[in-house]
Motif scaffolding. Sequence first.
Motif, mmCIF file in Angstrom:
data_model
loop_
_atom_site.group_PDB
_atom_site.id
_atom_site.type_symbol
_atom_site.label_atom_id
_atom_site.label_comp_id
_atom_site.label_asym_id
_atom_site.label_seq_id
_atom_site.Cartn_x
_atom_site.Cartn_y
_atom_site.Cartn_z
ATOM 1 N N ARG A 1 0.827 -1.211 0.000
ATOM 2 C CA ARG A 1 0.000 0.000 0.000
ATOM 3 C C ARG A 1 0.858 1.257 0.000
ATOM 4 N N LEU A 2 1.968 1.228 0.732
ATOM 5 C CA LEU A 2 2.873 2.378 0.720
ATOM 6 C C LEU A 2 3.486 2.564 -0.665
ATOM 7 N N ASN A 3 3.859 1.466 -1.314
ATOM 8 C CA ASN A 3 4.391 1.562 -2.673
ATOM 9 C C ASN A 3 3.336 2.105 -3.628
ATOM 10 N N ALA A 4 2.093 1.654 -3.470
ATOM 11 C CA ALA A 4 1.012 2.158 -4.312
ATOM 12 C C ALA A 4 0.774 3.638 -4.049
ATOM 13 N N MET A 5 0.882 4.049 -2.775
ATOM 14 C CA MET A 5 0.722 5.465 -2.449
ATOM 15 C C MET A 5 1.816 6.302 -3.093
ATOM 16 N N ASP A 6 3.032 5.773 -3.102
ATOM 17 C CA ASP A 6 4.137 6.486 -3.744
ATOM 18 C C ASP A 6 3.872 6.645 -5.241
ATOM 19 N N ARG A 7 3.340 5.603 -5.873
ATOM 20 C CA ARG A 7 3.012 5.705 -7.297
ATOM 21 C C ARG A 7 1.892 6.726 -7.520
ATOM 22 N N LEU A 8 0.940 6.780 -6.609
ATOM 23 C CA LEU A 8 -0.145 7.768 -6.736
ATOM 24 C C LEU A 8 0.411 9.184 -6.705
ATOM 25 N N VAL A 9 1.379 9.410 -5.832
ATOM 26 C CA VAL A 9 1.990 10.742 -5.758
ATOM 27 C C VAL A 9 2.675 11.074 -7.076
ATOM 28 N N GLN A 10 3.400 10.110 -7.622
ATOM 29 C CA GLN A 10 4.101 10.360 -8.882
ATOM 30 C C GLN A 10 3.113 10.588 -10.026
ATOM 31 N N LEU A 11 2.076 9.762 -10.096
ATOM 32 C CA LEU A 11 1.102 9.899 -11.176
ATOM 33 C C LEU A 11 0.264 11.162 -11.021
ATOM 34 N N GLY A 12 0.007 11.551 -9.784
ATOM 35 C CA GLY A 12 -0.864 12.708 -9.559
ATOM 36 C C GLY A 12 -0.167 14.042 -9.614
ATOM 37 N N THR A 13 1.169 14.044 -9.624
ATOM 38 C CA THR A 13 1.907 15.306 -9.636
ATOM 39 C C THR A 13 1.546 16.124 -10.874
ATOM 40 N N GLY A 14 1.138 17.361 -10.627
ATOM 41 C CA GLY A 14 0.733 18.232 -11.715
ATOM 42 C C GLY A 14 -0.668 17.982 -12.223
ATOM 43 N N ARG A 15 -1.379 17.049 -11.580
ATOM 44 C CA ARG A 15 -2.700 16.693 -12.075
ATOM 45 C C ARG A 15 -3.786 16.870 -11.019
ATOM 46 N N ILE A 16 -3.517 16.505 -9.767
ATOM 47 C CA ILE A 16 -4.520 16.630 -8.725
ATOM 48 C C ILE A 16 -4.043 17.655 -7.703
ATOM 49 N N GLU A 17 -4.862 17.927 -6.698
ATOM 50 C CA GLU A 17 -4.582 19.017 -5.774
ATOM 51 C C GLU A 17 -3.228 18.833 -5.088
ATOM 52 N N PRO A 18 -2.384 19.878 -5.109
ATOM 53 C CA PRO A 18 -1.039 19.767 -4.541
ATOM 54 C C PRO A 18 -1.046 19.522 -3.038
ATOM 55 N N VAL A 19 -2.053 20.019 -2.324
ATOM 56 C CA VAL A 19 -2.087 19.843 -0.868
ATOM 57 C C VAL A 19 -2.116 18.361 -0.513
ATOM 58 N N LEU A 20 -2.946 17.596 -1.216
ATOM 59 C CA LEU A 20 -3.033 16.164 -0.969
ATOM 60 C C LEU A 20 -1.706 15.485 -1.282
ATOM 61 N N LEU A 21 -1.071 15.865 -2.380
ATOM 62 C CA LEU A 21 0.208 15.257 -2.749
ATOM 63 C C LEU A 21 1.280 15.587 -1.724
ATOM 64 N N ASP A 22 1.281 16.830 -1.249
ATOM 65 C CA ASP A 22 2.274 17.216 -0.242
ATOM 66 C C ASP A 22 2.088 16.407 1.043
ATOM 67 N N GLU A 23 0.843 16.245 1.482
ATOM 68 C CA GLU A 23 0.588 15.469 2.694
ATOM 69 C C GLU A 23 0.993 14.010 2.497
ATOM 70 N N ALA A 24 0.729 13.482 1.319
ATOM 71 C CA ALA A 24 1.108 12.093 1.047
ATOM 72 C C ALA A 24 2.627 11.934 1.047
ATOM 73 N N GLU A 25 3.346 12.893 0.464
ATOM 74 C CA GLU A 25 4.805 12.817 0.453
ATOM 75 C C GLU A 25 5.368 12.872 1.870
ATOM 76 N N VAL A 26 4.787 13.746 2.711
ATOM 77 C CA VAL A 26 5.235 13.831 4.103
ATOM 78 C C VAL A 26 4.978 12.509 4.816
ATOM 79 N N MET A 27 3.796 11.937 4.611
ATOM 80 C CA MET A 27 3.471 10.666 5.251
ATOM 81 C C MET A 27 4.406 9.558 4.788
#
Length: 548
Positions: free
Chosen positions: A20-46
């Motif tokens: 799940r952590l690996n999948a979350m990391d892929r979500l951050v990479q795929l979502g960069t520049g596409r979905i809300e940055p706040v969510l991506l930033d929180e995911a990267e911190v987590m």
Amino acid sequence: MAGQVPAAPEPTEPPALTDRLNAMDRLVQLGTGRIEPVLLDEAEVMLDRAGQRLRLSGEHTVITLAGGTGSGKSSLFNAICGLELSPTGVRRPMTSKAHACVWGLDGAGPLLDWLDVDKRHRYARASALDLERADSTLQGLVLLDLPDHDSIQALHRAEVDRFVTIADLLVWVVDPQKYADAALHRNYIVPFARHAGVTLIVLNQIDKLQPDEVADCVADLRRLLEAEGLVDPRIVTTSAISEEGVRGFRDVLVDTVAAHSARSERLTADVDKLAERFADQRGTTEPATTVDDARRAELIDALTDAAGAPAVAEAMESAYELRAADFVGWPVTALVTRLRSDPLRRMRLTELRDELRGAFTGPIGAQQGDVDTALQGVTDGVTGDLPESWARSVRGAARSHAPELPEALGISLKDALPTFNQVPRWWWLVKTWQYFLVLVSVLGVAWIGMLVAYGVFEVGDSPNDLVGEAGLIPYVAILVICTFGMGALTSSACRNMVALSSSRHGERMEQHMRERISQVADEKVLTPVAAELNVYARFRTDVESVLP
């Protein structure tokens, strides 16, 4: 050594958490520049926090004691430790920095460094506490006493905020007078409602209540927590004035440490919380993989018009006819035409072709406004069911090469223009025939001249009857007229054939240019759209992987 408790084996995280952590990391990479940055930033911190925690000691369980002013958490901390380690008193706040007590020092140093606990406030217990149950142990416990969350000091509140995001088990110590404190519930209970599995509520100071009041207080506290989204909250009651008063809480700590699961449960709760927000960025219907054929055809038609391909094909059709006239036309008529002042006839076809080719080497090949119009609506069929952020991303992909399209279209038309070096073989045959007729006509006229000179005016002795017999003049004249007629008739018939072949030539030219333009459309528009849709499909798959 007899009586020594063997060290617990290094716990390993369940594969599901790592996946799940690996999948979350892929979500951050795929979502960069596409979905809300706040969510991506929180995911990267987590993810960064989870990665660091997983690299540190898995034998230790980090448990925090947090609470408001006067809740008695420091007294509870000291009662569990069996020593007066954290200051207590009437003056508030007493705890300004986190205090840590560790059972089992092996591997705890890097963990305490990561927790950023001041070395002056680190304490160690080398052996199990003297509990009634001889098999109970707190070996592996890292117990933290935090500053008051409602302190007037901003640094104290920041310290609490930091630790509640990294602790394996969150313990909130409340007292009967202030267990409904709005600051606690608004700032911590509600935001961490998803962390019910790693949250423990301790109702302290029950010695201040009558025995029949304790159950009512616990019931009201439970009702309040459930109303705020904490599912099946765990509540224990304590009184730090006696050992019996903390026994139930100590048992919970013993069980938590022995299970070696708090770390993974905390990280799982962190992933669960973010996974729900990522799920909101995922549509409910299966997305298309590319633009449908109808819209692709519409795009190619629009780009063909924007590039001016029909006009170019018409111009090349006219050029084809002009060039054909030089081969199949009656040379006498062409000579007469050239004697007149006709600027169109002065143009050389090779120069016309060079000008046409040069017209498509820059942005003037297609105007940007026409290209922008052509791009409108190309993605309407695939973005209707997408979340707005992804629909915007797909539309952006369709326009990602918009500034390059005019020049690319111009180059495609330039490359599609044919050369004039090769002509149909029958043109050469007709040209040879026409010049043969011209030669016959010239010879016929010369023959008539000689007949007139020798036969009519008798300018000299006729060499033979063919040039001295005046009676041959009408027959030779008929021959000349016939050759002229045959030349004109040949030219007329060939012009009709050229008109038909030039029309087909224009259609072939337009089709050829359309094929080149379709390649540009695929490369600059449709391929980026398909790639973005593929990214979205992978995003949806990874969301499924990260959801509980």
